[in-house]
Design a protein around this motif. Structure first.
Motif, mmCIF file in Angstrom:
data_model
loop_
_atom_site.group_PDB
_atom_site.id
_atom_site.type_symbol
_atom_site.label_atom_id
_atom_site.label_comp_id
_atom_site.label_asym_id
_atom_site.label_seq_id
_atom_site.Cartn_x
_atom_site.Cartn_y
_atom_site.Cartn_z
ATOM 1 N N ASP A 509 0.873 -1.188 0.000
ATOM 2 C CA ASP A 509 0.000 0.000 0.000
ATOM 3 C C ASP A 509 0.902 1.229 0.000
ATOM 4 O OD1 ASP A 509 -2.172 1.706 0.173
ATOM 5 O OD2 ASP A 509 -2.364 1.497 2.351
ATOM 6 N N LYS A 511 2.530 4.659 -0.255
ATOM 7 C CA LYS A 511 2.088 6.043 -0.180
ATOM 8 C C LYS A 511 2.907 6.899 -1.151
ATOM 9 C CE LYS A 511 -0.451 4.741 3.303
ATOM 10 N NZ LYS A 511 -1.909 4.492 3.099
ATOM 11 N N ASP A 512 2.352 8.053 -1.473
ATOM 12 C CA ASP A 512 3.071 8.967 -2.361
ATOM 13 C C ASP A 512 4.287 9.561 -1.664
ATOM 14 O OD1 ASP A 512 1.223 8.561 -4.395
ATOM 15 O OD2 ASP A 512 -0.038 10.230 -3.753
ATOM 16 N N SER A 513 4.166 9.757 -0.348
ATOM 17 C CA SER A 513 5.261 10.398 0.368
ATOM 18 C C SER A 513 5.264 9.954 1.824
ATOM 19 C CB SER A 513 5.143 11.926 0.287
ATOM 20 O OG SER A 513 3.958 12.364 0.941
ATOM 21 N N ILE A 514 6.370 10.187 2.473
ATOM 22 C CA ILE A 514 6.496 9.946 3.907
ATOM 23 C C ILE A 514 7.089 11.192 4.541
ATOM 24 C CG2 ILE A 514 6.736 7.436 3.751
ATOM 25 C CD1 ILE A 514 9.761 7.817 3.974
#
Length: 835
Positions: A509, A511-514
């Motif tokens: 899953d 994510k686009d960014s952290i």
């Protein structure tokens, strides 16, 4: 004669061991302990060395008897720092725990009057506590046998003990680290005296040393030496085992120490090797070894030295007889110092054999130091060293204040402090000699400047700042060295710490960014400007890098949050997000963990800053609500929340009022039955939660953690004892999933053999030894050459729900970003009867 009398006194005192507490306190209060502690070592010239593997391995009762009771110069040589252990007072593990345990040992040894040495020299040393080991072969392979052995030989040649005793035997019921220290100690008995073993040590100035006796712990049947240590000491108001337990209470991170009554206790030892006499039954531990300078004189041929030695010991004995008359001792100790110094000169100029001369000079030097310590105590010289800035930086400055107070009756003449600093440091302040009459005090102040290239603080190094105080009484100079009250630590100008220091990048899953927050702390004296930069892997784009921060004062903390855009696909691997602070032309990237507890003080752990990001697929049901009964011994709940699970911490006091029906699953932290009294009181409520359809996951407990084999679980579940028999220490041990098609290994993550790879430290510990037939088993594993354990995961239906007990070390795996640890544990807590 003195040894014979000691035996007779031991026999007589044993018959009157039990003394009313009020009488103990009254007797002890009339006799100053510190004065006796400084005086008693003059009674003997014998040195004793006890060896062990971990902090808390010292034989506290025996050491208290030898040091406090007999005045024997006593030391503990401990291999590692206990980094692989568990922590019962906080969440520090690894090197941070090692610092705690090392300091606890030092504080404990102050109670017993023992000096502490370690083979391990720094955090992450070669001689490291890597966790429980069942063999010395594994231990030596990981430590490096030559490295460990060279350090043992070096320590023996430095300390020069007459008697050596390892704390444990080399038997298969013992920890592999314990067995290793037994093996190295016995081997060193012969080799420390051989100039051909590690000859480079001799070039450094060390000399071969022949240990006179090597003892091993024994039972009564095989003992060659048995003696009573349970007698009451009327100065300390306790028996020696009680003094030992007083010291063990300071091993708080290990939950040690217990109140014990004043009862007889016999020490049984076996004389394994001896260079003095024939091994056999002995009257005392000290048979055939010169006990004091009178007996030592009997071994010499030089008549002048013999006469002076006998006279010197008579002076020592006279001062011991004067106790507790502080004034009389203070009058006599200074002539004794002068006589010792003159005797040293006489011995140096004598024609005695080289080895004899070296040995006697070494013992005289020890006595001179002991006399100077006694002089300070008898004359009531009170010294305190304070730093106005205990946290230092390279090129920084601070002020050191040395306060000397004369609480005694004698005038102290030519009082002169001296500050001792590392090479390259500077000090200002020409301190004149002064005179202190009775009741007078004086403060001496120094300005210091830290070298621009000064080494950063190391927790196991001696203090970088010390002060010695020299003074004269009756024309004799005495001197003693003191450390500052505060821990002097050279830290980076600005230290940085990432939050989090580890994270999971879920490729199932993505994510686009952290986001990563960097905390920066100013360790300089005042205002400072800096730039924070975050180094990221190739393809990971930091959108707001190079953030400027400004500090107004020392100790101020500034935070900056960095957003990292992830590439469309991230390979399963480990990545590092490394912060960097640019200040004063330096590029710094060091984290500083402050370790502070009342029983040890404040210390620091410095390590490379960064965030370990581990990418792997992890499936879970984000809608499931999970309650986590916090024990204080693990950080698992926070790690699960960080990946997106709906985890609610159930802290102390919340179980009784909480509506448990809101949770799908409840997880009990490691050893929570020990730390949570409210868990014991509400255990039936947890079992009702299961009965009503919930899923309960309980992590490992020791058998002594208030675990009730009949009541803690819904059905009988016995935790194996002794614990050495019930663990799998090989983190790479083969694991067989005995029910591979069960939902535990298939939902929501498909578990394969690779999920058992790359585990940290161990597989499992405190395995159940017996359980009710309602429980199913799911895994089988064993250390090499041993029979497998099947109880690593036990689960049973109970009412409408399910109860799962697991002693595998999930917290070490999850806290170290082991993918399989996350994936399997997620399956364990995600399970429901509906599956």
């Amino acid at each position: 004669m003195k040894r014979f009398m000691a035996v007779m006194m031991s026999v007589l005192l044993t018959s009157a061991l039990i003394v009313p507490a009020s009488a103990q306190e009254q007797t002890a209060s009339e006799k100053p302990k510190d004065l006796w502690s400084a005086l008693k070592p003059l009674d003997t010239i014998i040195s004793f060395l006890n060896t062990g593997a971990h902090p808390d391995d010292e034989r506290s009762d025996l050491l208290a008897y030898l040091s406090r009771g007999k005045g024997v110069r006593t030391a503990s040589l401990i291999a590692n720092r206990g980094e692989g252990g568990q922590n019962e007072i906080g969440n520090e593990l690894g090197n941070a725990l090692g610092i705690i345990r090392s300091r606890e040992l030092i504080e404990a040894s102050k109670v017993t009057g023992v000096t502490v040495y370690h083979l391990s020299r720094k955090p992450s040393d070669e001689i490291y506590d890597f966790g429980f080991s069942k063999s010395k072969e594994e231990t030596l392979a990981k430590w490096g046998e030559q490295t460990a052995y060279e350090r043992v030989i070096r320590m023996i040649r430095t300390y020069r003990p007459d008697i050596v005793m390892p704390s444990f035997l080399d038997v298969d019921t013992e920890h592999g680290h314990h067995r290793t220290m037994n093996y190295l100690t016995i081997k060193a008995y012969q080799d420390a005296a051989d100039p051909n073993v590690f000859p480079e040590q001799l070039k450094e100035g060390l000399k071969p040393w022949a240990i006179k006796k090597l003892y091993l712990p024994s039972d009564q049947k095989n003992a060659t030496t048995s003696f009573e240590i349970g007698m009451m000491d009327d100065v300390y108001g306790k028996t020696y085992p009680q003094i030992g337990e007083e010291s063990r209470f300071l091993h708080k991170s290990q939950g040690m120490g217990q109140d014990i009554p004043a009862v007889p206790r016999t020490i049984n030892l076996k004389l394994e090797k001896s260079r003095v006499g024939t091994p056999g039954k002995e009257q005392t531990l000290f048979n055939e070894i010169p006990y004091d300078f009178k007996e030592y004189a009997g071994t010499l041929s030089d008549k002048r030295v013999k006469k002076k030695l006998v006279k010197l010991q008579e002076e020592f004995d006279g001062m011991i007889e004067e106790y507790p008359n502080r004034a009389a001792i203070a009058k006599d100790v200074y002539p004794a110092i002068k006589h010792t110094e003159k005797l040293e000169k006489l011995v140096k100029n004598s024609s005695m054999p080289t080895e004899t001369k070296s040995d006697l000079l070494f013992r005289l030097d020890i006595k001179e130091k002991q006399l100077m310590n006694l002089a300070a105590e008898a004359s009531n010289v009170d010294v305190r060293v304070d730093l106005n800035q205990p946290v230092l930086v390279q090129g920084g400055s601070a002020r050191v204040t040395v306060t000397v107070k004369n609480n005694g009756k004698q005038t102290l003449k030519h009082v002169k402090p001296a500050l001792h600093l590392p090479k390259g440091w500077q000090q200002a302040g020409n301190v004149p000699k002064t005179k202190l009459k009775r009741g007078q005090s004086e403060k001496f102040t120094y300005g210091i400047k830290v070298a621009k290239n000064a080494s950063y603080y190391q927790p196991y190094d001696p203090s970088v700042i010390t002060a010695s105080i020299a003074y004269k009484v009756h024309g004799t100079t005495s001197q003693k060295t003191y450390e500052p009250e505060q821990t002097a630590a050279v830290l980076p100008d600005v230290s940085v710490t990432n939050d989090p220091e580890s994270l999971v990048v879920n490729t199932a899953d993505l994510k686009d960014s952290i986001q990563v927050k960097v905390e920066a702390k100013n360790n300089t004296a005042g205002k400072e400007s800096a730039v924070l930069h975050l180094n990221a892997p190739e393809g990971w784009n930091v959108t707001n890098n190079d953030q400027e921060i400004t500090f107004k004062e020392k100790g101020e903390v500034q935070n900056a949050t960095f957003t990292i855009d992830l590439p469309q696909s991230v390979k399963e691997d480990d990545y590092n997000l490394k912060p960097e602070v640019r200040v004063k032309g330096k590029q710094l990237s060091t984290s500083v963990q402050v370790i502070s507890y009342p029983h040890i003080g404040t210390f620091y752990y410095l390590y490379d800053a960064g965030t370990k990001a581990t990418a792997f697929p992890l499936h879970f049901d984000a809608d499931k609500k999970i309650g986590y009964v916090e024990s204080g011994f693990d950080s698992v709940s926070g790690k699960l929340r960080a990946v997106g699970m709906n985890v609610v911490s159930l802290e102390k006091g919340e179980l009784e009022s909480a509506d448990l029906s809101q949770f799908d699953t409840i997880v009990v932290g490691i050893r929570a039955y020990l730390s949570r009294e409210d868990l014991l009181q509400n255990n039936s409520k947890l079992l009702d939660f299961v009965k009503n359809g919930g899923h309960l996951v309980v992590q490992y407990h020791k058998p002594e953690d208030k675990w009730d084999a009949e009541k803690s679980a819904p059905y009988k579940l016995v935790i194996g004892s002794p614990s050495i028999r019930w663990r799998v220490t090989d983190e790479n041990a083969k694991v067989t999933m005995t029910k591979p098609e069960h939902p535990l290994f298939n939902t929501p993550n498909k578990i394969t053999g690779s999920d058992w790879d790359h585990w940290v430290q161990e597989r499992g510990l405190y395995y159940p030894s017996d359980w009710d037939n309602h429980f199913e088993t799911f895994v089988s594993m064993a250390d090499p050459g041993e029979q497998p354990f099947n109880g690593g995961i036990l689960m049973a239906d109970y009412g409408k729900g399910s109860y799962l007990y697991t002693n595998l070390v999930w917290y070490r795996q999850i806290q170290n970003n082991v993918p399989g640890g996350y994936r399997i544990f997620t399956n364990l807590i995600d399970y429901s009867r509906e599956q």
